[in-house]
Design an enzyme around this catalytic site. Structure first.
Site, short mmCIF file in Angstrom:
data_model
loop_
_atom_site.label_atom_id
_atom_site.label_comp_id
_atom_site.label_asym_id
_atom_site.label_seq_id
_atom_site.Cartn_x
_atom_site.Cartn_y
_atom_site.Cartn_z
N GLU A 1 0.86 -1.19 0.00
CA GLU A 1 0.00 0.00 0.00
C GLU A 1 0.89 1.23 0.00
OE1 GLU A 1 -2.73 0.12 3.37
OE2 GLU A 1 -2.69 2.31 3.35
N ARG B 1 0.38 10.68 0.40
CA ARG B 1 0.80 11.79 1.26
C ARG B 1 2.00 12.52 0.70
NH1 ARG B 1 2.25 9.34 6.33
NH2 ARG B 1 0.90 7.54 6.23
N LYS C 1 -10.23 -1.71 7.47
CA LYS C 1 -8.95 -1.39 8.11
C LYS C 1 -9.27 -0.94 9.54
CE LYS C 1 -5.18 1.99 7.64
NZ LYS C 1 -4.27 2.57 6.66
O1 LIG Z 1 -1.71 6.94 5.75
C1 LIG Z 1 -2.36 5.97 6.04
O2 LIG Z 1 -3.35 5.61 5.39
C2 LIG Z 1 -1.96 5.14 7.16
O3 LIG Z 1 -2.28 3.98 7.19
C3 LIG Z 1 -1.17 5.76 8.25
C4 LIG Z 1 0.16 5.10 8.60
O4 LIG Z 1 1.10 5.32 7.61
C5 LIG Z 1 0.05 3.64 8.81
O5 LIG Z 1 -0.92 3.43 9.78
C6 LIG Z 1 1.35 3.03 9.22
O6 LIG Z 1 1.53 3.25 10.55
P1 LIG Z 1 2.82 2.74 11.33
O7 LIG Z 1 3.05 1.32 10.94
O8 LIG Z 1 2.45 2.92 12.76
O9 LIG Z 1 3.93 3.65 10.91
#
Ligand SMILES: O=C(O)C(=O)C[C@H](O)[C@H](O)COP(=O)(O)O
Length: 206
Positions: A40, A44, A128
């Site tokens: 994924e 951003r 999710k």
């Molecule tokens: O932008 C999104 O849609 C997300 O999913 C946010 C974060 O990038 C993920 O949740 C990963 O989070 P971490 O593994 O804690 O770094």
């Protein structure tokens, strides 16, 4: 292809922020070399959509989802870029409707039982769970399983390789998401060996 089939191809979905297009080729080689079939990207960074198209051209068999989808406009842009599936961190009624009418596999984000019911009402059975650890993690997903046993969750947020094993042991968790496989610092350092190593460990998790 439906979302359940995509999730069944992945115990771990790496969530990746692409800083620039220069890293794409070696990053894809490291991820697929490590055995991953589903990834994924986050919507951003400015280059995320072009990165997705470039990756699909390089690795047509890799399932690539676009994450961080917040609006109907994001849905359209991601489909135009060739996203195989769409992931949102949360969802409004209008975003759920946009995902449904997009006709592309989608994983709407929820953090509560009520949000899950709203997404189920809109026709989604794979969700999710975000932000997973901050929203209560394992005990919450265990409790939710009792009331909605037919709904699957991909917990994401605050999960690492060790925690992933605990989540994957739950009956309602076919896969988990996380940035630990290809974190920003390893991409910035172009440490493709470390990313491939992390990908190998992730793709071996069940
Ligand atoms: O932008 C999104 O849609 C997300 O999913 C946010 C974060 O990038 C993920 O949740 C990963 O989070 P971490 O593994 O804690 O770094």
């Amino acid at each position: 292809m439906n979302i359940e089939t995509i999730l069944s191809n992945a115990s771990v979905i790496p969530v990746i922020e692409i800083p620039n297009l220069d890293v794409v080729s070696e990053l894809v080689a490291a991820l697929t070399g490590g055995g991953l079939k589903v990834i994924e990207l986050t919507l951003r960074t400015d280059c995320a959509l072009e990165a997705l198209s470039t990756m699909k051209a390089q690795a047509p068999d890799l399932f690539i989802g676009m994450g961080t989808i917040l609006s109907e406009d994001d849905v359209e842009k991601s489909i135009d870029a060739g996203a195989d599936f769409l992931v949102t961190p949360g969802a409004s009624l209008s975003l759920l409707a946009a995902l449904k009418s997009a006709g592309r596999p989608a994983l709407p984000g929820v953090a509560t039982v009520s949000e899950a019911i709203t997404a189920i009402d809109a026709g989604f059975n794979a969700l999710k769970f975000f932000p997973a650890e901050a929203s209560g993690g394992l005990p919450v997903l265990k409790a939710i399983h009792a009331v909605m046993p037919n709904v699957s969750f991909c917990p994401t947020g605050g999960i690492d390789a060790k925690k992933a094993t605990d989540y994957l042991a739950l009956p309602n968790v076919p896969c988990v998401g996380g940035s630990w496989i290809a974190p920003k610092n390893l991409i910035a350092n172009q440490d493709w060996n470390a990313i491939e190593h992390n990908a190998k460990i992730a793709s071996a998790l069940k």
